[in-house]
Design a protein around this motif. Structure first.
Motif, short mmCIF file in Angstrom:
data_model
loop_
_atom_site.label_atom_id
_atom_site.label_comp_id
_atom_site.label_asym_id
_atom_site.label_seq_id
_atom_site.Cartn_x
_atom_site.Cartn_y
_atom_site.Cartn_z
N THR A 99 0.82 -1.12 0.14
CA THR A 99 -0.08 0.04 0.02
C THR A 99 0.91 1.38 0.03
OG1 THR A 99 -1.77 -1.25 1.28
CG2 THR A 99 -1.60 1.42 1.29
N LEU A 100 0.58 2.01 -0.98
CA LEU A 100 1.39 3.42 -0.97
C LEU A 100 0.44 4.60 -0.81
CD1 LEU A 100 3.45 2.07 -4.32
CD2 LEU A 100 4.34 2.24 -1.98
N THR A 101 0.68 5.49 -0.20
CA THR A 101 -0.01 6.80 -0.06
C THR A 101 1.15 7.79 -0.01
OG1 THR A 101 0.12 6.44 2.46
CG2 THR A 101 -1.74 5.45 1.33
N SER A 102 0.48 9.12 -0.21
CA SER A 102 1.51 10.12 -0.44
C SER A 102 0.60 11.24 0.10
CB SER A 102 2.10 10.25 -1.78
OG SER A 102 0.88 10.62 -2.76
N ALA A 103 1.43 12.37 0.62
CA ALA A 103 0.95 13.54 0.76
C ALA A 103 2.16 14.84 0.29
CB ALA A 103 0.63 13.78 2.36
N THR A 104 1.68 16.08 0.17
CA THR A 104 2.70 16.83 -0.10
C THR A 104 2.87 17.94 1.05
OG1 THR A 104 1.99 16.57 -2.54
CG2 THR A 104 3.00 18.56 -2.02
N VAL A 105 4.03 18.22 1.36
CA VAL A 105 4.32 19.11 2.41
C VAL A 105 5.14 20.07 1.54
CG1 VAL A 105 5.16 19.73 4.54
CG2 VAL A 105 4.29 17.28 4.30
N GLY A 106 4.66 21.34 1.52
CA GLY A 106 5.02 22.38 0.69
C GLY A 106 5.44 21.61 -0.82
N GLU A 107 6.50 21.78 -1.25
CA GLU A 107 6.86 20.97 -2.72
C GLU A 107 7.43 19.64 -2.47
OE1 GLU A 107 10.62 23.08 -1.23
OE2 GLU A 107 8.32 23.58 -1.53
N VAL A 108 7.52 19.16 -1.08
CA VAL A 108 8.14 17.85 -1.02
C VAL A 108 6.85 16.69 -0.98
CG1 VAL A 108 9.27 16.48 0.80
CG2 VAL A 108 9.85 18.74 0.42
N SER A 109 6.99 15.55 -1.62
CA SER A 109 6.28 14.47 -1.74
C SER A 109 6.71 13.80 -0.57
CB SER A 109 6.29 13.57 -3.00
OG SER A 109 5.84 14.40 -4.00
N VAL A 110 5.76 13.12 0.42
CA VAL A 110 5.99 12.45 1.39
C VAL A 110 5.21 10.96 1.13
CG1 VAL A 110 5.79 11.91 4.00
CG2 VAL A 110 6.34 14.38 3.37
N ILE A 111 6.02 10.05 0.58
CA ILE A 111 5.52 8.89 0.36
C ILE A 111 5.66 7.73 1.56
CG2 ILE A 111 5.49 6.74 -1.24
CD1 ILE A 111 6.75 8.93 -3.27
N ARG A 112 4.46 7.28 1.90
CA ARG A 112 4.41 6.18 3.05
C ARG A 112 4.15 4.69 2.29
NH1 ARG A 112 4.68 8.98 7.60
NH2 ARG A 112 3.63 11.10 7.52
N VAL A 113 5.21 3.76 2.85
CA VAL A 113 4.95 2.42 2.15
C VAL A 113 4.59 1.61 3.10
CG1 VAL A 113 6.67 0.78 1.10
CG2 VAL A 113 6.96 3.17 0.98
N MET A 114 3.73 0.78 2.96
CA MET A 114 3.36 -0.25 3.97
C MET A 114 3.19 -1.66 3.33
SD MET A 114 2.33 1.28 6.57
CE MET A 114 1.14 0.00 7.39
N GLY A 115 4.07 -2.53 3.58
CA GLY A 115 3.93 -3.98 3.27
C GLY A 115 5.33 -4.46 2.56
N LEU A 116 5.19 -5.19 1.48
CA LEU A 116 6.32 -5.82 0.82
C LEU A 116 7.00 -5.00 -0.28
CD1 LEU A 116 5.29 -9.52 0.36
CD2 LEU A 116 6.79 -8.76 2.07
N LEU A 117 8.30 -4.97 -0.24
CA LEU A 117 8.96 -4.29 -1.24
C LEU A 117 9.80 -5.06 -1.92
CD1 LEU A 117 10.02 -0.66 -0.20
CD2 LEU A 117 8.22 -1.28 -1.89
N ASP A 118 9.26 -6.09 -2.84
CA ASP A 118 10.25 -7.15 -3.65
C ASP A 118 9.91 -7.23 -4.90
OD1 ASP A 118 7.72 -8.20 -3.54
OD2 ASP A 118 8.03 -9.96 -2.28
N ALA A 119 10.26 -8.25 -5.49
CA ALA A 119 10.04 -8.52 -6.96
C ALA A 119 8.72 -8.38 -7.41
CB ALA A 119 10.63 -9.85 -7.74
N THR A 120 7.79 -8.98 -6.38
CA THR A 120 6.34 -8.96 -6.85
C THR A 120 5.85 -7.49 -6.75
OG1 THR A 120 5.58 -9.44 -4.49
CG2 THR A 120 6.06 -11.05 -6.05
N THR A 121 6.21 -6.67 -6.10
CA THR A 121 5.65 -5.07 -5.99
C THR A 121 6.71 -3.98 -6.61
OG1 THR A 121 6.62 -4.87 -3.81
CG2 THR A 121 4.44 -5.70 -3.96
N ARG A 122 7.71 -4.49 -7.22
CA ARG A 122 8.57 -3.49 -7.65
C ARG A 122 8.10 -2.52 -8.93
NH1 ARG A 122 11.71 -1.70 -11.40
NH2 ARG A 122 13.88 -1.15 -10.99
#
Length: 126
Positions: free
Chosen positions: A14-37
């Motif tokens: 699950t990926l969510t994001s918010a912007t603080v000024g001009e900065v993207s803040v991306i929150r990552v939940m779960g697996l970061l592997d070949a299946t989600t790359r």
């Protein structure tokens, strides 16, 4: 929010994001592997295209990360800084992201404990 499902219907990433000024803040939940790359790559590219190169990636919700995902993070770091942007990782836990230490990249990548600390380092209040 972007969600990828495993074959059994459970959420792999699950990926969510918010912007603080001009900065993207991306929150990552779960697996970061070949299946989600690919999903992660597409999400980062879309965030960069829409909001610019300044980015904080919060990995505090990552349950596991492999070398493919680390390669993608390094690529995004190079893209962000190559375009004059700022880049940081937060919430990095050794037990879930060992590959970062094994490769020595934990000593090279800009790591912060929290999103607020990364934004402060960017000169931006949270």
């Amino acid at each position: 929010m972007t969600v990828s499902e495993n074959g059994d219907g459970s959420t792999a990433l699950t990926l969510t994001s918010a912007t603080v000024g001009e900065v993207s803040v991306i929150r990552v939940m779960g697996l970061l592997d070949a299946t989600t790359r690919d999903q992660f790559a597409d999400y980062l590219a879309a965030e960069t295209a829409e909001h610019g190169p300044d980015m904080v990636i919060d990995l505090s919700g990552v349950s596991f990360m492999d070398s493919r995902a680390l390669g993608l993070i390094v690529h995004q770091w190079q893209v962000s800084t190559g375009r004059g942007g700022r880049f940081a990782l937060t919430g990095v836990e050794y037990s879930k992201t060992k590959v970062m230490w094994i490769t020595g990249l934990a000593q090279r990548l800009p790591l912060y404990d929290t999103v607020d600390e990364a934004l402060a380092a960017f000169g931006r209040p949270a």
